[in-house]
Scaffold this motif. Sequence first.
Motif, PDB file in Angstrom:
ATOM      1  N   ASN A   1       5.181   4.500  -1.579  1.00  0.00           N
ATOM      2  CA  ASN A   1       4.657   3.534  -2.243  1.00  0.00           C
ATOM      3  C   ASN A   1       5.209   1.971  -2.126  1.00  0.00           C
ATOM      4  OD1 ASN A   1       2.937   5.530  -3.445  1.00  0.00           O
ATOM      5  ND2 ASN A   1       4.168   6.008  -4.913  1.00  0.00           N
ATOM      6  N   SER A   2       4.451   1.216  -2.317  1.00  0.00           N
ATOM      7  CA  SER A   2       4.892  -0.192  -2.203  1.00  0.00           C
ATOM      8  C   SER A   2       5.698  -0.584  -0.945  1.00  0.00           C
ATOM      9  CB  SER A   2       5.965  -0.508  -3.405  1.00  0.00           C
ATOM     10  OG  SER A   2       5.421  -0.322  -4.536  1.00  0.00           O
TER      11      SER A   2
ATOM     12  N   THR B   1       9.079   9.125  -2.465  1.00  0.00           N
ATOM     13  CA  THR B   1       9.353  10.313  -3.154  1.00  0.00           C
ATOM     14  C   THR B   1       9.338  11.516  -2.155  1.00  0.00           C
ATOM     15  OG1 THR B   1       8.491   9.518  -5.240  1.00  0.00           O
ATOM     16  CG2 THR B   1       9.051  11.882  -4.939  1.00  0.00           C
TER      17      THR B   1
ATOM     18  N   ARG C   1       1.020   8.899   2.542  1.00  0.00           N
ATOM     19  CA  ARG C   1       1.696  10.380   2.300  1.00  0.00           C
ATOM     20  C   ARG C   1       1.961  10.856   3.567  1.00  0.00           C
ATOM     21  NH1 ARG C   1       0.677  15.842  -1.389  1.00  0.00           N
ATOM     22  NH2 ARG C   1      -0.887  16.200   0.212  1.00  0.00           N
TER      23      ARG C   1
ATOM     24  N   GLN D   1       6.069  10.822  -0.083  1.00  0.00           N
ATOM     25  CA  GLN D   1       5.022   9.689  -0.822  1.00  0.00           C
ATOM     26  C   GLN D   1       5.543   8.445  -0.601  1.00  0.00           C
ATOM     27  OE1 GLN D   1       1.797  10.105  -2.001  1.00  0.00           O
ATOM     28  NE2 GLN D   1       2.050   8.017  -2.162  1.00  0.00           N
TER      29      GLN D   1
ATOM     30  N   GLY E   1       0.909  -1.285  -0.078  1.00  0.00           N
ATOM     31  CA  GLY E   1       0.117   0.095  -0.033  1.00  0.00           C
ATOM     32  C   GLY E   1       0.885   1.248  -0.088  1.00  0.00           C
ATOM     33  N   SER E   2       0.200   2.434   0.419  1.00  0.00           N
ATOM     34  CA  SER E   2       0.846   3.747   0.021  1.00  0.00           C
ATOM     35  C   SER E   2       0.279   4.652   1.190  1.00  0.00           C
ATOM     36  CB  SER E   2       0.472   4.452  -1.210  1.00  0.00           C
ATOM     37  OG  SER E   2       0.905   3.589  -2.509  1.00  0.00           O
TER      38      SER E   2
ATOM     39  N   ARG F   1      10.781   3.701  -4.419  1.00  0.00           N
ATOM     40  CA  ARG F   1       9.451   3.576  -3.710  1.00  0.00           C
ATOM     41  C   ARG F   1       8.798   4.831  -3.083  1.00  0.00           C
ATOM     42  NH1 ARG F   1       9.187   0.209   0.373  1.00  0.00           N
ATOM     43  NH2 ARG F   1      11.228   0.617   1.123  1.00  0.00           N
TER      44      ARG F   1
END
Length: 123
Positions: free
Chosen positions: A84-85, A69, A19, A82, A16-17, A67
């Motif tokens: 991700n993964s 940012t 932020r 951010q 999942g992600s 993955r």
Amino acid sequence: QVQLVESGGGLVQAGGSLRLSCAASGRPFASYAMGWFRQAPGKEREFVASISWQGGRIYYADSVQGRFTISRYDPRNTLYLQMNSLKPEDTAVYYCAAKSGYASSDYADWDYWGQGTQVTVSS
């Protein structure tokens, strides 16, 4: 003085992600290098990512490269991460940090810290 407040942490499944955000107040945000660090239970605080005061130089830890940012929006005095993964090994308290001059991967070089936000990744 710079005050930093992180938000956006939580519980997420692997893959999942999330932020993360870091709101800064005090001295002009744009003049500081900004970074994200994390600390898992029983481990030292480790570097995650950094961005220079003009955003031109960005660095990532090898473990998050591709993955995560990092970004900054100076008009709102806000730093972002951010993610991700996400993996279970990303579980940690994530801290926002600020420093004058160049960014550094050594947490001892940073001048200001937020209180941290918990990120938990379940398998």
